[in-house]
Write a protein that holds these residues in place. Structure first.
Motif, mmCIF file in Angstrom:
data_model
loop_
_atom_site.group_PDB
_atom_site.id
_atom_site.type_symbol
_atom_site.label_atom_id
_atom_site.label_comp_id
_atom_site.label_asym_id
_atom_site.label_seq_id
_atom_site.Cartn_x
_atom_site.Cartn_y
_atom_site.Cartn_z
ATOM 1 N N ILE A 30 0.858 -1.181 0.000
ATOM 2 C CA ILE A 30 0.000 0.000 0.000
ATOM 3 C C ILE A 30 0.894 1.230 0.000
ATOM 4 O O ILE A 30 1.853 1.299 0.775
ATOM 5 N N SER A 31 0.593 2.196 -0.875
ATOM 6 C CA SER A 31 1.286 3.483 -0.840
ATOM 7 C C SER A 31 0.236 4.577 -0.698
ATOM 8 O O SER A 31 -0.942 4.362 -0.989
ATOM 9 N N TYR A 32 0.677 5.747 -0.233
ATOM 10 C CA TYR A 32 -0.258 6.831 0.084
ATOM 11 C C TYR A 32 0.111 8.127 -0.626
ATOM 12 O O TYR A 32 1.288 8.402 -0.852
ATOM 13 N N HIS A 33 -0.905 8.921 -0.938
ATOM 14 C CA HIS A 33 -0.697 10.284 -1.425
ATOM 15 C C HIS A 33 -0.246 11.142 -0.239
ATOM 16 O O HIS A 33 -0.496 10.779 0.924
ATOM 17 N N PRO A 34 0.379 12.300 -0.498
ATOM 18 C CA PRO A 34 0.785 13.183 0.602
ATOM 19 C C PRO A 34 -0.369 13.587 1.528
ATOM 20 O O PRO A 34 -0.151 13.850 2.706
ATOM 21 N N ALA A 39 -2.854 5.710 -2.416
ATOM 22 C CA ALA A 39 -2.483 5.972 -3.807
ATOM 23 C C ALA A 39 -2.521 4.687 -4.629
ATOM 24 O O ALA A 39 -2.932 4.695 -5.784
ATOM 25 N N GLU A 40 -2.066 3.593 -4.023
ATOM 26 C CA GLU A 40 -2.024 2.323 -4.751
ATOM 27 C C GLU A 40 -2.007 1.184 -3.746
ATOM 28 O O GLU A 40 -1.414 1.288 -2.677
ATOM 29 N N LYS A 41 -2.682 0.098 -4.117
ATOM 30 C CA LYS A 41 -2.597 -1.097 -3.285
ATOM 31 C C LYS A 41 -2.660 -2.329 -4.167
ATOM 32 O O LYS A 41 -3.281 -2.333 -5.223
ATOM 33 N N TYR A 56 -5.408 4.964 -6.996
ATOM 34 C CA TYR A 56 -6.428 5.942 -6.636
ATOM 35 C C TYR A 56 -5.966 7.364 -6.939
ATOM 36 O O TYR A 56 -4.782 7.692 -6.782
ATOM 37 N N HIS A 57 -6.915 8.217 -7.334
ATOM 38 C CA HIS A 57 -6.657 9.650 -7.409
ATOM 39 C C HIS A 57 -6.533 10.163 -5.972
ATOM 40 O O HIS A 57 -6.973 9.497 -5.030
ATOM 41 N N ASP A 58 -5.978 11.362 -5.800
ATOM 42 C CA ASP A 58 -5.812 11.880 -4.440
ATOM 43 C C ASP A 58 -7.133 12.257 -3.767
ATOM 44 O O ASP A 58 -7.164 12.555 -2.579
ATOM 45 N N ASN A 59 -8.246 12.186 -4.507
ATOM 46 C CA ASN A 59 -9.564 12.414 -3.898
ATOM 47 C C ASN A 59 -10.229 11.098 -3.470
ATOM 48 O O ASN A 59 -11.359 11.090 -3.018
ATOM 49 N N GLY A 60 -9.507 9.961 -3.641
ATOM 50 C CA GLY A 60 -10.011 8.660 -3.211
ATOM 51 C C GLY A 60 -10.747 7.873 -4.279
ATOM 52 O O GLY A 60 -11.061 6.700 -4.083
ATOM 53 N N ILE A 61 -11.028 8.501 -5.425
ATOM 54 C CA ILE A 61 -11.699 7.810 -6.530
ATOM 55 C C ILE A 61 -10.690 6.898 -7.229
ATOM 56 O O ILE A 61 -9.525 7.258 -7.410
ATOM 57 N N ILE A 62 -11.157 5.721 -7.636
ATOM 58 C CA ILE A 62 -10.261 4.787 -8.344
ATOM 59 C C ILE A 62 -9.776 5.415 -9.634
ATOM 60 O O ILE A 62 -10.551 5.938 -10.427
ATOM 61 N N LYS A 63 -8.465 5.354 -9.841
ATOM 62 C CA LYS A 63 -7.825 5.854 -11.060
ATOM 63 C C LYS A 63 -7.693 4.722 -12.077
ATOM 64 O O LYS A 63 -7.979 4.884 -13.249
ATOM 65 N N SER A 64 -7.215 3.571 -11.619
ATOM 66 C CA SER A 64 -7.119 2.398 -12.484
ATOM 67 C C SER A 64 -7.236 1.136 -11.639
ATOM 68 O O SER A 64 -6.880 1.128 -10.466
ATOM 69 N N ARG A 65 -7.739 0.076 -12.288
ATOM 70 C CA ARG A 65 -7.915 -1.198 -11.597
ATOM 71 C C ARG A 65 -7.750 -2.309 -12.611
ATOM 72 O O ARG A 65 -8.331 -2.275 -13.692
ATOM 73 N N GLY A 66 -6.925 -3.277 -12.237
ATOM 74 C CA GLY A 66 -6.704 -4.423 -13.103
ATOM 75 C C GLY A 66 -5.806 -5.432 -12.418
ATOM 76 O O GLY A 66 -5.407 -5.246 -11.274
#
Length: 105
Positions: A30-34, A39-41, A56-66
């Protein structure tokens, strides 16, 4: 060897987790945005991405999934705009892009 941050307000992750260049990761990641939002898991198996990864985008919405299989993208990949609307759907087979469909927001 562990990474030591020169910033006095370094995050827990920066201070206590080794960078990828210094070790082979195995297991959950798991990594995090500032701002503290994930950010990613995903998961690593013997240093390679394996299984479902979500970015994830920094607003918590999924950016990509696969999914990855032995470090290669495989199957359907969804990309979304920060609003949550679908941006693109890609289909991969053993790391090769086979099909892509883009959508305008």
């Amino acid at each position: 060897r562990f990474y030591e941050s020169v910033n006095a307000v370094a995050t827990f992750q920066e201070k206590y987790f080794p960078l990828f260049e210094y070790c082979m990761h195995h297991g959950p990641f798991i990594s995090y945005h500032p701002n503290g939002v994930i950010a990613e898991k995903g998961n690593y198996f013997q240093g390679l991405k394996d299984g479902v990864f979500v970015e994830y985008h920094d607003n918590g919405i999924i950016k990509s999934r696969g999914a990855y299989v032995a470090g290669l993208k495989h199957g359907n990949w969804l990309q979304q705009y920060p609003s949550g609307n679908v941006q693109q759907i890609d289909v991969y087979k053993h790391g090769r892009l086979k099909e892509a469909k883009g959508y305008v927001e």
